[in-house]
Design an enzyme around this catalytic site. Sequence first.
Site, mmCIF file in Angstrom:
data_model
loop_
_atom_site.group_PDB
_atom_site.id
_atom_site.type_symbol
_atom_site.label_atom_id
_atom_site.label_comp_id
_atom_site.label_asym_id
_atom_site.label_seq_id
_atom_site.Cartn_x
_atom_site.Cartn_y
_atom_site.Cartn_z
ATOM 1 N N ARG A 179 52.159 39.232 34.053
ATOM 2 C CA ARG A 179 51.568 37.883 34.171
ATOM 3 C C ARG A 179 52.404 36.941 33.316
ATOM 4 N NH1 ARG A 179 47.712 34.826 31.204
ATOM 5 N NH2 ARG A 179 46.392 33.512 32.507
ATOM 6 N N SER A 248 40.436 38.347 41.274
ATOM 7 C CA SER A 248 39.571 37.976 40.139
ATOM 8 C C SER A 248 38.219 37.515 40.679
ATOM 9 C CB SER A 248 40.138 36.776 39.375
ATOM 10 O OG SER A 248 41.503 36.899 39.199
ATOM 11 N N LYS A 277 42.773 32.490 28.598
ATOM 12 C CA LYS A 277 42.385 31.747 29.821
ATOM 13 C C LYS A 277 41.395 30.664 29.336
ATOM 14 C CE LYS A 277 42.415 32.240 34.480
ATOM 15 N NZ LYS A 277 43.443 31.342 34.922
HETATM 16 C C1 LIG Z 1 42.765 42.174 36.251
HETATM 17 C C2 LIG Z 1 42.792 40.689 36.283
HETATM 18 N N1 LIG Z 1 41.635 40.037 36.426
HETATM 19 C C3 LIG Z 1 41.629 38.679 36.447
HETATM 20 C C4 LIG Z 1 42.826 37.974 36.340
HETATM 21 C C5 LIG Z 1 42.861 36.478 36.422
HETATM 22 O O1 LIG Z 1 43.481 36.003 37.603
HETATM 23 P P1 LIG Z 1 43.432 34.426 37.929
HETATM 24 O O2 LIG Z 1 42.014 34.044 37.992
HETATM 25 O O3 LIG Z 1 44.257 34.162 39.117
HETATM 26 O O4 LIG Z 1 44.102 33.787 36.672
HETATM 27 P P2 LIG Z 1 45.593 33.967 36.170
HETATM 28 O O5 LIG Z 1 45.738 35.317 35.562
HETATM 29 O O6 LIG Z 1 46.508 33.813 37.338
HETATM 30 O O7 LIG Z 1 45.765 32.889 35.171
HETATM 31 C C6 LIG Z 1 44.004 38.711 36.190
HETATM 32 N N2 LIG Z 1 45.200 38.107 36.087
HETATM 33 N N3 LIG Z 1 43.966 40.050 36.173
HETATM 34 C C1 LIG Z 2 43.775 36.710 32.867
HETATM 35 C C2 LIG Z 2 42.332 36.639 32.587
HETATM 36 N N1 LIG Z 2 41.413 36.516 33.581
HETATM 37 C C3 LIG Z 2 40.173 36.494 33.144
HETATM 38 S S1 LIG Z 2 40.113 36.587 31.487
HETATM 39 C C4 LIG Z 2 41.780 36.713 31.359
HETATM 40 C C5 LIG Z 2 42.536 36.833 30.094
HETATM 41 C C6 LIG Z 2 42.160 38.015 29.275
HETATM 42 O O1 LIG Z 2 42.947 37.975 28.132
HETATM 43 P P1 LIG Z 2 42.502 38.588 26.763
HETATM 44 O O2 LIG Z 2 42.381 40.057 26.958
HETATM 45 O O3 LIG Z 2 43.629 38.217 25.828
HETATM 46 O O4 LIG Z 2 41.227 37.937 26.354
#
Ligand SMILES: Cc1ncc(COP(=O)(O)OP(=O)(O)O)c(N)n1
Ligand SMILES: Cc1ncsc1CCOP(=O)(O)O
Length: 361
Positions: A179, A248, A277
């Site tokens: 990511r 997600s 996020k």
């Molecule tokens: C395993 C997993 N779950 C949720 C997310 C979040 O995806 P998204 O809502 O598209 O947000 P971004 O990661 O693109 O900012 C994820 N990456 N992985």
């Molecule tokens: C990518 C994403 N989607 C939902 S929460 C999240 C971020 C999770 O990051 P962290 O484990 O540092 O709280």
Amino acid sequence: MAELYNGHVMGKSVIYRILDANLDRAREGLRIIEEWCRFGLNNPDLTEECKRLRQELAQWHTAEIRAARNTPDDPGTQLTHEREEYRGTIHQLLQANLCRVEEALRVLEEYGKLEDRQMGRVCKQMRYRVYTLESQLMAYGRHQQLLEAQLYLVTSPMPELLEVVEAALQGGLKLIQYRDKNTEDGERFALAQSLRQLCDRYGALFLINDRVDLALAVDADGVHLGQQDLPIAVARELLGPQKIIGRSTTNPEEMKRAIAEGADYVGVGPVFATPTKPNKAAAGHEYVRYAAQHCPIPWFAIGGIDVNNFNEVLESGANRIAVVRAIMEAEQPTLVTQYFLSQLVRMETMKAIQNTQVGRG
Ligand SMILES: Cc1ncc(COP(=O)(O)OP(=O)(O)O)c(N)n1
Ligand SMILES: Cc1ncsc1CCOP(=O)(O)O
Ligand SMILES: [Mg+2]
């Protein structure tokens, strides 16, 4: 019938030796693949297909063809390539043997035509069946691995990205998502390639966040798509049925839709508000409990999970979790990974024991 080729007399025995060697090669390769389908995957359909192919090939391996064998005079028996002696993972072993079977079938198809046109046709059909077997086998293995994965590392950009990911892989991690929102594409592609290779070395699944094109470019195992990303159907069309697509979700409606659209797994969260996020509100434990009761496909609790609050998330019913900072920013990523994994396994074992006791009582 003897034929003159380049000044040499080429008898039938030469063709028979080629057919003999390649019938053996194809059957041996199939046997190796079959053993994995049978004992590794417990998959009766794939096992059966390997066996059928072996048996069909055996019918072409006539006594006459076998009689042409002359191993002591075969200069090829001494030739080995360094890569033949190295098999790092089951995936590499399977890939090498599928390739071997496909090549052997191609040889049988071409030289078989000199002997019997029907043999050429049959071997061509078999080669296509092996391509199908390959897709099914890879897809099955990938999905099995997803089912088994309990810890999911979502990376964040940092100079030591590869070192941290490798440390987590050394701790037993088997699922990684790359990511990276802001790096320019050239560098993103190079990093994705390096991560792909790293994951291959450790036998881990490798997914890409958001970008189907990048996933295709580095032959990733799949993509993770959020609610604002590409529709699942479009990604599926581009990636094919064998790749993994995750979605997600923050609430039951999104979960139901993701399942109906064919997601292979869903993210469930954010469980806690998280700086990774920042604009996303926490879905909380209630949604984790909902997932535990209702989600029929693999799901990963995500968002703000760390070693301190992780047990709460397990108590709400999660048996798979995804983290960014807890591993990416850990002083000892290997140890944190081992800790998460051991706790997840402990929880799983306790649930299994409880279920047997309920069953008995
Ligand atoms: C395993 C997993 N779950 C949720 C997310 C979040 O995806 P998204 O809502 O598209 O947000 P971004 O990661 O693109 O900012 C994820 N990456 N992985
Ligand atoms: C990518 C994403 N989607 C939902 S929460 C999240 C971020 C999770 O990051 P962290 O484990 O540092 O709280
Ligand atoms: Mg996204």
